[in-house]
Design an enzyme around this catalytic site. Structure first.
Site, PDB file in Angstrom:
ATOM      1  N   PRO A  20       0.834  -1.218   0.000  1.00 16.52           N
ATOM      2  CA  PRO A  20       0.000   0.000   0.000  1.00 16.52           C
ATOM      3  C   PRO A  20       0.863   1.260   0.000  1.00 16.52           C
ATOM      4  O   PRO A  20       1.936   1.308   0.614  1.00 16.52           O
ATOM      5  CB  PRO A  20      -0.801  -0.124   1.314  1.00 16.52           C
ATOM      6  CG  PRO A  20      -0.765  -1.575   1.657  1.00 16.52           C
ATOM      7  CD  PRO A  20       0.543  -2.088   1.152  1.00 16.52           C
ATOM      8  N   GLY A  21       0.390   2.276  -0.711  1.00 13.57           N
ATOM      9  CA  GLY A  21       1.061   3.565  -0.712  1.00 13.57           C
ATOM     10  C   GLY A  21       2.197   3.696  -1.691  1.00 13.57           C
ATOM     11  O   GLY A  21       2.947   4.680  -1.641  1.00 13.57           O
ATOM     12  N   GLY A  50       1.921   4.000  -4.998  1.00  5.76           N
ATOM     13  CA  GLY A  50       1.567   4.821  -6.150  1.00  5.76           C
ATOM     14  C   GLY A  50       0.828   4.096  -7.247  1.00  5.76           C
ATOM     15  O   GLY A  50       0.885   4.521  -8.409  1.00  5.76           O
ATOM     16  N   LYS A  51       0.110   3.017  -6.921  1.00  8.42           N
ATOM     17  CA  LYS A  51      -0.597   2.262  -7.962  1.00  8.42           C
ATOM     18  C   LYS A  51      -1.733   3.088  -8.569  1.00  8.42           C
ATOM     19  O   LYS A  51      -1.875   3.167  -9.789  1.00  8.42           O
ATOM     20  CB  LYS A  51      -1.137   0.957  -7.361  1.00  8.42           C
ATOM     21  CG  LYS A  51      -0.053   0.025  -6.830  1.00  8.42           C
ATOM     22  CD  LYS A  51      -0.621  -1.278  -6.332  1.00  8.42           C
ATOM     23  CE  LYS A  51      -1.402  -1.117  -5.050  1.00  8.42           C
ATOM     24  NZ  LYS A  51      -0.553  -0.731  -3.914  1.00  8.42           N
ATOM     25  N   ASP A  99      10.056  -5.890  22.726  1.00  9.81           N
ATOM     26  CA  ASP A  99      11.348  -6.397  22.252  1.00  9.81           C
ATOM     27  C   ASP A  99      11.334  -7.922  22.165  1.00  9.81           C
ATOM     28  O   ASP A  99      11.840  -8.497  21.197  1.00  9.81           O
ATOM     29  CB  ASP A  99      12.468  -5.946  23.194  1.00  9.81           C
ATOM     30  CG  ASP A  99      12.623  -4.436  23.223  1.00  9.81           C
ATOM     31  OD1 ASP A  99      12.311  -3.799  22.204  1.00  9.81           O
ATOM     32  OD2 ASP A  99      13.061  -3.898  24.260  1.00  9.81           O
ATOM     33  N   GLU A 149      17.243   1.831  27.415  1.00  7.79           N
ATOM     34  CA  GLU A 149      17.608   2.326  26.083  1.00  7.79           C
ATOM     35  C   GLU A 149      19.123   2.336  25.900  1.00  7.79           C
ATOM     36  O   GLU A 149      19.621   2.082  24.796  1.00  7.79           O
ATOM     37  CB  GLU A 149      17.036   3.729  25.866  1.00  7.79           C
ATOM     38  CG  GLU A 149      15.527   3.825  25.981  1.00  7.79           C
ATOM     39  CD  GLU A 149      14.799   2.884  25.046  1.00  7.79           C
ATOM     40  OE1 GLU A 149      15.342   2.596  23.955  1.00  7.79           O
ATOM     41  OE2 GLU A 149      13.701   2.431  25.391  1.00  7.79           O
TER      42      GLU A 149
END
Length: 603
Positions: free
Chosen positions: A189-190, A192-193, A486, A411
């Protein structure tokens, strides 16, 4: 001769008005009621002059010429009293006319409503296909050219031949060539079809009919097939033209291999009609069907054979050059500052589709406008990218100092392993500012596009994901729920490493995932035995446990670097790759000084 819909509407409206008017007349002409005990008292006092008796209902007139109604439960005891007081008695048989009229009007009302509703539904079912097909014609669509489509140059070049044929069919027909009847655009999807299909019509200046696959499937049986015939019939009248069917998998899915109850359903009828119409084009009908889907694996094989969809063009996510061109196209109507370098933004957005890049430009423009800027600069793009990837920054959330320290070490554990391990994506940013559902995030971005991944890369990726949990265990001696996402990703990578990629020495080069327990398009079926399932589970557990121990040893060896990063995060909250590099160099200098102190510098 059928009655027009407007005539039925007026008939129904007249029946409603008659029914309401008759009931209002009955209410307005109703006489006041008088209780039976009051009637007997008036009768004893000689105030009753006349009574009209109809089935126990008494309509009386008193001495003041006032009329009223009451009900007599027992006429056998009432009649002697009436005779004794010399009251005029009039009896009438029961009348059913009022009830009959009311019932007749009610029946007419129901019948009229049914006729109106049925006629309207019939008209809808007959005209539904025409209505939706003709709503979107070439006059309602803005002109789109290939210049508006960026990042998919190979697919664009492939489709330019179709555009050239639509412009000059005789050129190709003179050599005996035949333009493909159908083109299937497939990809995530997305990518550019839909934009690419509009660009074909815009470049060729031909009518463009567009419908979604779900528009052919309705609650009325046979309506989808009727809509297909209506669509192709209109397209043939205006040939040359393009028919675009978005999300064709809604009607083009694989049909049942054998007869089953309800197999001849609405979707299959619609698909059969589509197959027949695509085969029915004659040589002089220049009608090209362009379809788009992100699920080509579920399409029926009859739909994909040559003669229907002759060409299948795969659109992939854009590479770094494609992302840069897409950003430049979508930024054409935005006031961009001189500090913006689209190559830097494209480098930091791997995996973004064209639609996501357009959203990135829009979000950056909104952020700049919110801050009162006149130009969109690089910081707006960075903030918009963080918002899209990590979620909205939660500034109002209250976090205790203990939870904040735990997040910082979590982190930092990810970051230390990302820096120390080979064949990993470079570290881009670390933050302990809550965004979305996460309390912190460690972001890595690759320098180059990666189409394949080595086993070392995947194994090190597992170690990096385990780094947060390991840091909590090493520093605080306890575990928290912060590593749940994770662990899910770790399990997914280890499973695919063994079952999809065949990178396990124990299982060997086999694709033994659960997905292959079902037959594929070639009829191949792989059924895993219970022993194989146990071996797969044991191998996945062994890989994860080995990564866990190796990552733990590496974190313990670089515990000083872990503490330095965590303390810097507690102060700065966000560290970019340059700040992390400075801390890393300081750690290396400190480590060399320690080695000199203990005289263990290698020769």
């Amino acid at each position: 001769m059928s009655i027009p819909f407007r005539g039925l509407l007026w008939i129904g409206l007249g029946a409603i008005l008659l029914f309401i008017g008759y009931n209002m007349y009955q209410i307005s002409s109703r006489l006041p009621e008088r209780s039976y005990s009051t009637f007997l008292d008036d009768l004893t006092d000689g105030d009753i002059v006349q009574v009209i008796i109809t089935d126990g209902v008494i309509t009386g007139t008193d001495s003041e010429d006032r009329r009223f109604t009451t009900y007599a439960p027992d006429l056998s005891t009432l009649l002697p009293l009436l005779r004794r007081h010399e009251v005029e008695i009039i009896t009438k048989p029961s009348s059913q006319s009022s009830g009959f009229i009311r019932d007749l009007l009610l029946v007419l009302l129901i019948l009229g409503g049914w006729m109106i509703f049925g006629t309207r539904k019939s008209r809808q079912s007959l005209q539904f296909a025409r209505t939706k097909t003709y709503q979107r014609n070439r006059h309602n669509l803005p002109r789109v050219s290939f210049e508006d489509v960026a990042g998919i140059s190979e697919a664009r070049e492939e489709l330019q031949e179709i555009t050239a044929f639509l412009r000059d069919p005789a050129k190709f027909g003179a050599l005996g060539g035949r333009i493909p009847k159908g083109v299937l655009l497939q990809g995530p999807p997305g990518t550019g079809k839909t934009m690419l299909a509009k660009a074909i019509a815009g470049e060729a200046s031909v009518p463009f009919y567009s419908l979604g696959g779900s528009d052919f499937v309705e609650m009325f049986a046979g309506l989808g097939a009727s809509r297909v015939r209506e669509l192709f019939g209109e397209a043939k009248k205006h040939a040359p033209c393009i028919i675009f069917i978005d999300e064709i998998d809604a009607i083009g899915g694989k049909r049942a291999a054998q007869y089953r109850s309800g197999s001849n359903d609405e979707r299959e009828q619609t698909l059969n009609a589509l197959l027949v119409e695509m085969d029915g084009f004659t040589s002089h009908e220049t009608v090209i069907v362009v379809a788009a889907t992100n699920r080509p694996d579920i399409l029926d094989s009859a739909l994909l054979r040559p003669g229907r969809f002759d060409r299948r063009i795969t659109l992939t996510l854009p590479d770094i050059r494609g992302r840069q061109k897409i950003l430049e196209v979508h930024s054409g109507h935005v006031a961009i500052g001189s500090s913006v370098d689209f190559s830097v933004i494209a480098k930091g957005t791997p995996g973004f589709s064209g639609a996501e890049l357009a959203n990135l430009v829009n979000e950056a423009a909104l952020l700049a406008a919110r801050k009162g800027k006149t130009m969109v600069d690089l910081t707006d793009f960075e903030e918009a990218k963080d918002k899209i990837i990590m979620g909205l920054e939660r500034k109002s959330v209250v976090i205790s100092e203990k939870a904040r320290r735990l997040t910082a070490y979590h982190e930092a554990g990810h970051a230390v392993l990302a820096i120390m391990l080979p064949e990993t994506d470079p570290l881009h940013k670390i933050t302990i500012i809550p965004r979305g559902q996460a309390l912190g995030l460690t972001q890595q971005l690759p320098f180059d596009e990666q189409l394949t991944y080595s086993r070392t890369y995947l194994v090190n990726r597992i170690k990096i994901l385990l780094g947060g949990r390991l840091a909590e265990e090493l520093v605080f001696g306890q575990l928290s729920t912060g590593a749940s996402n994770d662990l899910q990703t770790v399990s997914r990578i280890a499973y695919r490493l063994v079952c999809h990629f065949g990178m396990s020495s124990q299982i060997g080069p086999l694709a033994c995932s659960d997905a292959t327990d079902q037959p594929d398009g070639d009829g191949f079926t792989w059924r895993r035995s219970e022993q194989t399932r146990r071996e797969v589970d044991m191998e996945i557990r062994t890989i994860v446990q080995t990564c866990y121990q190796e990552a733990k040893d590496l974190l313990e060896k670089n515990s000083t670097f872990l503490h330095m990063l965590a303390e810097a995060l507690l102060v700065q909250e966000t560290l970019d790759h340059e700040e992390v590099d400075i801390i890393h160099r300081c750690y290396l200098n400190h480590h060399r000084e320690e080695q000199k102190k203990w005289a263990i510098v290698p020769t």
